[in-house]
Write an enzyme that holds these catalytic residues in place. Structure first.
Site, mmCIF file in Angstrom:
data_model
loop_
_atom_site.group_PDB
_atom_site.id
_atom_site.type_symbol
_atom_site.label_atom_id
_atom_site.label_comp_id
_atom_site.label_asym_id
_atom_site.label_seq_id
_atom_site.Cartn_x
_atom_site.Cartn_y
_atom_site.Cartn_z
ATOM 1 C CG ASP A 106 7.063 0.893 6.472
ATOM 2 O OD1 ASP A 106 7.976 0.672 6.453
ATOM 3 O OD2 ASP A 106 6.057 0.798 7.399
ATOM 4 C CE1 TYR A 108 13.768 5.900 4.783
ATOM 5 C CE2 TYR A 108 12.873 7.284 3.322
ATOM 6 C CZ TYR A 108 13.731 6.736 3.760
ATOM 7 O OH TYR A 108 14.628 6.000 2.953
ATOM 8 C CG PHE A 119 14.767 2.890 -0.311
ATOM 9 C CD1 PHE A 119 15.108 2.500 0.743
ATOM 10 C CD2 PHE A 119 13.990 1.987 -1.368
ATOM 11 C CE1 PHE A 119 14.998 1.130 1.178
ATOM 12 C CE2 PHE A 119 14.181 0.665 -0.992
ATOM 13 C CZ PHE A 119 14.726 0.091 0.405
ATOM 14 C CG HIS A 228 16.263 -3.394 3.568
ATOM 15 N ND1 HIS A 228 16.706 -2.334 4.097
ATOM 16 C CD2 HIS A 228 14.865 -3.070 3.214
ATOM 17 C CE1 HIS A 228 15.659 -1.187 3.952
ATOM 18 N NE2 HIS A 228 14.577 -1.886 3.378
#
Length: 264
Positions: A106, A108, A119, A228
């Protein structure tokens, strides 16, 4: 797409009020003319190829419920990204130009960070830990110098769809919009990609991204999975995965231009 279709797209987005016009449009300037819709800084932006591919989703019950909830949340709380950036991934990377897909969890949840690309952060924003680890893997894999910028727009412009599993988040509350409906929408997106395109590289980092594996056609696309890039899990398989070189090797093998992953 033709200019006329682009005008139609803006008209439909404004008049269907996908998230509520008082969030996305200046009501004092809202156009009622099909031929001359007013574009303001609050207008929802989404590329035509994606709008028409997803048009059926916009009429479904879950979407109506989701958009009503999002509309209310933006009025009452601080939500990221800015409304006009929610569909930034779709506007930056047209459906027919997608060569690779990176899936995040999701947005930041800090100020000045999220701008609709997973990202990625806005220009001149401190690079988050997960992105720092992505850059470290790039350095290890392709000997690309670690960038001082966290803005991944150049990847999106080259055909890398930077898609979050969930497209909005409440300030300072990671994963706060989980299970309000975004997952249904983004799964529909992945199904469209898998069905309509060929030889796309899907880079699935972490369990949220890996959950898409079941809807991807492994006989048609390249599926790359790893942990991740978060500091909590990067050492469990993200570092050393070499996804960037593997992606470029696959694209070249299928006659597609490789991605220039250098952000400098």
């Amino acid at each position: 797409m033709t200019k006329n279709l682009n005008v139609k797209k803006q008209y439909l987005l404004q008049n269907q009020e996908l998230f509520g016009s008082d969030i996305f449009l200046d009501l004092n300037q809202k156009s009622t003319s099909f031929k001359n819709p007013i574009k303001t800084s609050k207008t929802v932006i989404i590329d035509d190829t994606w709008y028409y591919a997803l048009e059926e989703e916009f009429s479904k019950d879950y979407w109506k419920s989701l958009t009503a909830d999002i509309h209310d949340l933006y009025k009452r709380k601080t939500i990221y990204p800015h409304p006009k950036k929610i569909f930034n991934a779709f506007d930056s990377t047209p459906l027919d130009k997608v060569k690779a897909v990176i899936i995040g969890q999701d947005p930041y949840h800090g100020p000045g960070q999220a701008h609709g690309l997973c990202f990625s952060v806005e220009k001149d924003t401190k690079i988050p830990p997960s992105l720092q680890n992505i850059y470290k893997e790039l350095k290890s894999d392709l000997n690309i110098a670690i960038s001082n910028s966290g803005n991944l727009q150049s990847w999106a412009d080259q055909g890398v769809l930077l898609l979050n599993r969930v497209l909005t988040v409440e300030a300072n509350k990671a994963n706060s919009h989980k299970n309000i409906g975004w997952e249904i929408f983004t799964e529909a997106v992945i199904k469209i990609l898998s069905k309509d395109l060929k030889n796309v590289v899907f880079m699935l980092w972490g369990n949220e991204a890996k959950s898409f594996s079941s809807v991807l056609d492994k006989n048609v696309h390249c599926i790359l999975s790893a942990s991740h890039p978060s500091p909590l899990s990067a050492n469990n398989g993200f570092f050393g995965c070499k996804h960037f070189s593997k992606a470029n090797d696959y694209l070249a093998k299928h006659g597609k231009a490789p991605i220039n992953w250098d952000i400098s």
